[in-house]
Design a protein around this motif. Structure first.
Motif, mmCIF file in Angstrom:
data_model
loop_
_atom_site.group_PDB
_atom_site.id
_atom_site.type_symbol
_atom_site.label_atom_id
_atom_site.label_comp_id
_atom_site.label_asym_id
_atom_site.label_seq_id
_atom_site.Cartn_x
_atom_site.Cartn_y
_atom_site.Cartn_z
ATOM 1 N N LEU A 20 -7.123 6.689 58.208
ATOM 2 C CA LEU A 20 -7.133 5.343 57.632
ATOM 3 C C LEU A 20 -7.663 5.410 56.207
ATOM 4 C CD1 LEU A 20 -8.608 3.212 60.583
ATOM 5 C CD2 LEU A 20 -6.191 3.573 59.987
ATOM 6 N N VAL A 21 -7.001 4.656 55.320
ATOM 7 C CA VAL A 21 -7.374 4.602 53.916
ATOM 8 C C VAL A 21 -7.620 3.147 53.551
ATOM 9 C CG1 VAL A 21 -6.621 5.100 51.553
ATOM 10 C CG2 VAL A 21 -5.896 6.597 53.430
ATOM 11 N N GLY A 22 -8.738 2.870 52.897
ATOM 12 C CA GLY A 22 -9.013 1.536 52.382
ATOM 13 C C GLY A 22 -8.535 1.459 50.941
ATOM 14 N N CYS A 23 -7.782 0.403 50.603
ATOM 15 C CA CYS A 23 -7.230 0.240 49.253
ATOM 16 C C CYS A 23 -7.453 -1.183 48.765
ATOM 17 C CB CYS A 23 -5.730 0.502 49.247
ATOM 18 S SG CYS A 23 -5.286 2.179 49.665
ATOM 19 N N VAL A 24 -7.927 -1.303 47.533
ATOM 20 C CA VAL A 24 -8.069 -2.618 46.929
ATOM 21 C C VAL A 24 -6.817 -2.910 46.103
ATOM 22 C CG1 VAL A 24 -9.371 -4.039 45.312
ATOM 23 C CG2 VAL A 24 -10.577 -2.509 46.888
ATOM 24 N N ILE A 25 -6.060 -3.889 46.565
ATOM 25 C CA ILE A 25 -4.873 -4.384 45.867
ATOM 26 C C ILE A 25 -4.973 -5.900 45.933
ATOM 27 C CG2 ILE A 25 -2.351 -4.489 45.825
ATOM 28 C CD1 ILE A 25 -2.344 -1.724 47.217
ATOM 29 N N GLY A 26 -5.123 -6.533 44.774
ATOM 30 C CA GLY A 26 -5.366 -7.972 44.750
ATOM 31 C C GLY A 26 -4.172 -8.775 44.293
ATOM 32 N N PRO A 27 -4.281 -10.093 44.393
ATOM 33 C CA PRO A 27 -3.174 -10.968 44.018
ATOM 34 C C PRO A 27 -2.788 -10.860 42.554
ATOM 35 C CG PRO A 27 -5.078 -12.248 44.793
ATOM 36 C CD PRO A 27 -5.425 -10.808 44.920
ATOM 37 N N TRP A 28 -3.607 -10.277 41.717
ATOM 38 C CA TRP A 28 -3.275 -10.039 40.310
ATOM 39 C C TRP A 28 -2.274 -8.892 40.170
ATOM 40 C CZ3 TRP A 28 -8.093 -9.458 42.490
ATOM 41 C CH2 TRP A 28 -8.483 -8.159 42.763
ATOM 42 N N ASP A 29 -2.094 -8.073 41.236
ATOM 43 C CA ASP A 29 -1.144 -6.966 41.232
ATOM 44 C C ASP A 29 0.207 -7.445 41.753
ATOM 45 O OD1 ASP A 29 -2.983 -4.829 40.446
ATOM 46 O OD2 ASP A 29 -3.869 -5.071 42.442
ATOM 47 N N HIS A 30 1.279 -7.069 41.074
ATOM 48 C CA HIS A 30 2.625 -7.426 41.523
ATOM 49 C C HIS A 30 2.895 -6.864 42.931
ATOM 50 C CE1 HIS A 30 6.826 -8.498 41.265
ATOM 51 N NE2 HIS A 30 7.172 -7.250 41.479
ATOM 52 N N SER A 31 2.288 -5.736 43.265
ATOM 53 C CA SER A 31 2.499 -5.088 44.565
ATOM 54 C C SER A 31 1.831 -5.818 45.726
ATOM 55 C CB SER A 31 1.966 -3.653 44.521
ATOM 56 O OG SER A 31 2.651 -2.904 43.557
ATOM 57 N N TYR A 32 0.898 -6.695 45.432
ATOM 58 C CA TYR A 32 0.133 -7.387 46.471
ATOM 59 C C TYR A 32 1.046 -8.119 47.457
ATOM 60 C CZ TYR A 32 -3.159 -10.823 48.461
ATOM 61 O OH TYR A 32 -3.908 -11.602 49.296
ATOM 62 N N SER A 33 1.923 -8.971 46.959
ATOM 63 C CA SER A 33 2.776 -9.744 47.869
ATOM 64 C C SER A 33 3.745 -8.842 48.617
ATOM 65 C CB SER A 33 3.522 -10.858 47.134
ATOM 66 O OG SER A 33 4.364 -10.325 46.148
ATOM 67 N N ALA A 34 4.236 -7.791 47.967
ATOM 68 C CA ALA A 34 5.136 -6.852 48.652
ATOM 69 C C ALA A 34 4.426 -6.175 49.813
ATOM 70 C CB ALA A 34 5.660 -5.814 47.665
ATOM 71 N N LEU A 35 3.174 -5.765 49.596
ATOM 72 C CA LEU A 35 2.414 -5.119 50.667
ATOM 73 C C LEU A 35 2.092 -6.113 51.781
ATOM 74 C CD1 LEU A 35 1.093 -2.571 51.736
ATOM 75 C CD2 LEU A 35 -0.942 -3.129 50.393
ATOM 76 N N ARG A 36 1.709 -7.320 51.408
ATOM 77 C CA ARG A 36 1.427 -8.353 52.426
ATOM 78 C C ARG A 36 2.674 -8.643 53.256
ATOM 79 N NH1 ARG A 36 -3.524 -11.791 52.390
ATOM 80 N NH2 ARG A 36 -2.566 -12.307 54.358
ATOM 81 N N ASN A 37 3.833 -8.754 52.609
ATOM 82 C CA ASN A 37 5.067 -9.120 53.314
ATOM 83 C C ASN A 37 5.655 -7.985 54.137
ATOM 84 O OD1 ASN A 37 4.926 -11.698 52.206
ATOM 85 N ND2 ASN A 37 6.217 -11.157 50.463
ATOM 86 N N SER A 38 5.653 -6.786 53.601
ATOM 87 C CA SER A 38 6.309 -5.666 54.298
ATOM 88 C C SER A 38 5.365 -4.894 55.205
ATOM 89 C CB SER A 38 6.920 -4.694 53.288
ATOM 90 O OG SER A 38 5.899 -3.953 52.631
ATOM 91 N N GLY A 39 4.076 -4.840 54.828
ATOM 92 C CA GLY A 39 3.108 -4.063 55.611
ATOM 93 C C GLY A 39 3.258 -2.566 55.425
ATOM 94 N N GLU A 40 3.971 -2.143 54.364
ATOM 95 C CA GLU A 40 4.204 -0.718 54.145
ATOM 96 C C GLU A 40 4.038 -0.353 52.678
ATOM 97 O OE1 GLU A 40 7.630 0.288 57.427
ATOM 98 O OE2 GLU A 40 8.290 -0.245 55.407
ATOM 99 N N CYS A 41 3.624 0.889 52.448
ATOM 100 C CA CYS A 41 3.556 1.423 51.092
ATOM 101 C C CYS A 41 3.512 2.942 51.165
ATOM 102 C CB CYS A 41 2.333 0.892 50.338
ATOM 103 S SG CYS A 41 0.745 1.474 50.944
ATOM 104 N N VAL A 42 3.604 3.556 50.010
ATOM 105 C CA VAL A 42 3.413 4.997 49.885
ATOM 106 C C VAL A 42 2.319 5.208 48.845
ATOM 107 C CG1 VAL A 42 4.438 7.181 49.088
ATOM 108 C CG2 VAL A 42 5.779 5.620 50.528
ATOM 109 N N ILE A 43 1.357 6.053 49.181
ATOM 110 C CA ILE A 43 0.334 6.464 48.221
ATOM 111 C C ILE A 43 0.750 7.838 47.716
ATOM 112 C CG2 ILE A 43 -2.082 7.071 47.860
ATOM 113 C CD1 ILE A 43 -2.782 5.153 50.155
ATOM 114 N N ALA A 44 1.108 7.910 46.438
ATOM 115 C CA ALA A 44 1.558 9.162 45.827
ATOM 116 C C ALA A 44 0.429 9.727 44.976
ATOM 117 C CB ALA A 44 2.801 8.905 44.976
#
Length: 183
Positions: free
Chosen positions: A46-70
């Motif tokens: 498990l990884v904790g990540c701070v991504i806030g509503p000021w980030d364009h990626s925030y809504s994408a992560l909230r909606n899809s529930g997926e990401c890649v950490i590169a």
């Protein structure tokens, strides 16, 4: 000892390398630069990540529930900073920065071909998102490029300067309590 402002605590506690996070929103992939992350546990990873509503990626992560950490390396330092200085709302970052999107094995967002490693993640816990913008992500697949020669990572000091990781101090023989975590 000299007192310094509290907002500089991260300069002493930087937990790991600067990473790039890919998401997909409406079929359009995006990349963001992120420095506020931490390992939470090993099994499941498990990884904790701070991504806030000021980030364009925030809504994408909230909606899809997926990401890649590169995990980028030092040869991508300027690109990593430049990615963080623009918004995916107006810039196709894969195209603008000449990065290669590769298909992931288990999630929709793409891997970044130029990075040392890519961790495919699914959101595991959102209880701290509303109060602290902290997503808990479960790593569900990992890809790495064993042929990649550059392996040094970037560690942001919080002021626009970076420490370059790379030199390894091997103390595995002293880690008697944690041998089960060694390769």
């Amino acid at each position: 000892m000299q007192s310094i402002p509290l907002d500089r605590a991260n300069r002493f506690l930087e937990p790991g390398p600067i990473v790039l996070v890919t998401t997909i929103d409406g079929g359009k992939p995006n990349i963001m630069t992120m420095g506020f992350h931490m390992m939470v546990q090993h099994d499941p990873p498990l990884v904790g990540c701070v991504i806030g509503p000021w980030d364009h990626s925030y809504s994408a992560l909230r909606n899809s529930g997926e990401c890649v950490i590169a995990i980028p390396t030092v040869d991508l330092a300027r690109t990593v900073v430049d990615i963080g200085n623009c918004s995916g709302a107006t810039v196709d970052k894969f195209q603008a920065f000449g990065l290669t999107p590769l298909p992931a094995r288990t999630v929709s967002p793409p891997l970044i071909g130029e990075c040392l490693a890519n961790l495919e993640c699914r959101v595991s816990d959102i209880r701290l998102v509303e109060t602290h913008n902290l997503f808990i992500l479960e790593v569900v697949a990992i890809s790495t490029d064993p042929e990649r020669l550059e392996r040094r990572t970037l560690h942001h000091r919080g002021d626009g300067s970076f420490v370059i990781g790379g030199k390894t101090v091997d103390l595995r023989d002293r880690m008697v309590k944690w041998r089960h975590l060694q390769d």
